[in-house]
Write an enzyme that holds these catalytic residues in place. Structure first.
Site: not given
Length: 408
Positions: A187, A320
């Site tokens: 990421k 998230d």
């Protein structure tokens, strides 16, 4: 280390089995042997010693997949994690993962924080929770979204969900190090964010050469890169660099949709986190400055999802959530239902998410040979997606690797 023991065979009788690809049900049975789906159909024979459960017409779906979680985010004050004992974080991560499993999420993609140790502990049975597809520590430029330091702080603490890497050679080395540790993906922070203290949401981060260097390193070992990005400018730069998965994307425009489709990339909206941060963020440690940023992306998120859905973008389910807000994980189903039909939301949390994880045929399906990760509902989620948003009331059975892990 010891391997998780294989469960006894399990036969689910008289269910309505969903194929999320076609959106159709087939009435029949499902047999799990050695943690895998061995057979589906009417009149399946129970092998010797099998546990048999009559579902009486219950609705059977593949186990759910959340493609954007942070299991080590035990608080919304991310900067504090750098000085918190990893043993303390691990204990609370185990609790968070158990809650995810109880909500029917049998696999998750962790996009900053979890590492090989958490994934191995779950695989061994030491932690009760979903299978973990981890990315290790995210890559951030100095002052970027992964840089949790305030203006007066010095080096980033060792225990952090991100690592600082500036310059082409530094990002190559950082990516190689995370890949060395077994990461399923890398990421990068390609724009500003809500939780970071010193950047603007509308900023772009990393040069194109730096982004391409990370992509090169991941592709060299058959892995891929996902990018935290909000604005169309940040999203488009990431896609042009070869990044496969865009996280959030609340401020995209038509050009971003076109690029997502052209590059066959995924978008992982995480709408529930902004709803939860606005409502409860400060209660669970979100600093005041970060809380004020939420409005910049809160209202735009649903419009971005609608734009992407109508434009044919590949979408995966993500949440998230941070700290005590993890309990809202299933609310994302209800939020997305404002612009998407139920079957497409179910696909985002099953077969589409499995494809993103490069686990198609293994997860997100009830086909023979797949992992026997299964949930059972007491009603049809294609008629009422709210059933998935309220698993405590409507999900009597969760099965992972052929073993019952939660029952009402």
């Amino acid at each position: 280390m010891t391997a998780r023991p294989e469960p006894q065979p399990l036969l689910l009788r008289n269910g309505r089995l969903l194929d999320p690809v076609t959106g159709t049900y087939a009435e029949g049975d499902l047999l799990a042997v050695d943690g895998r789906i061995a057979e589906t159909g009417p009149g399946v024979t129970a092998p010797a010693g099998a546990e048999v459960r009559d579902l009486r017409g219950g609705f059977v779906l593949p186990g759910l997949i959340d493609a954007h979680v942070h299991v080590t985010a035990i608080t919304a004050d991310l900067a504090s994690l750098g000085t918190t004992s990893p043993f303390y974080i691990g204990a609370h991560a185990a609790r968070i993962m158990g809650g995810m499993l109880d909500r029917g999420f049998t696999a998750v993609r962790d996009v900053a924080g979890a590492d090989y140790g958490i994934a191995a502990a779950q695989a061994d049975g030491a932690i009760r929770g979903p299978r973990v597809f981890f990315g290790g520590r995210a890559l951030s430029q100095t002052g970027g979204h992964g840089d949790d330091r305030g203006p007066g702080a010095d080096p980033l603490p060792a225990w952090s969900g991100s690592r600082i890497a500036d310059g082409i050679e530094a990002v190559r080395a950082a990516a190689r190090d995370e890949l060395r540790k077994g990461s399923h993906h890398i990421k990068v922070m390609a724009s500003g964010g809500v939780a970071s203290p010193t950047d603007r949401i509308d900023s772009v981060q990393y040069s194109m050469d730096e982004l391409r260097a990370v992509v090169d390193e991941a592709q060299a070992v058959n892995r891929y890169v996902c990018a935290h990005a909000y604005t169309a400018r940040a999203v488009n730069r990431a896609l042009e660099a070869g990044i496969r998965s865009i996280e959030h994307g609340n401020l995209i425009d038509a050009s971003s949709v076109s690029l997502l489709v052209e590059r066959d990339a995924f978008l992982v909206p995480t709408l529930v986190t902004y709803w939860a941060l606005k409502k409860e963020g400060r209660q669970f440690g979100l600093p005041e400055g970060s809380w004020r940023k939420v409005d910049e992306v809160l209202d735009a998120g649903l419009s971005a999802l609608d734009l992407a859905y109508r434009g044919g973008v590949r979408l995966a389910y993500g949440t998230d959530l941070l700290g005590g807000m993890h309990r809202h994980q299933s609310e994302e189903f209800r939020i997305r239902a404002q612009v998407q039909p139920p079957i497409d939301i179910v696909r985002a949390a099953t077969c589409a998410a499995a494809e993103l994880l490069r686990a198609e045929g293994q997860l997100g399906t009830l086909a023979a040979g797949a992992h026997a990760d299964v949930i059972v509902l007491d009603g049809d989620p294609l008629q009422d997606i709210g059933l998935l948003a309220d698993p405590a009331a409507h999900m009597p059975l969760v099965i992972q690797a052929g073993a019952v892990v939660r029952q009402r």
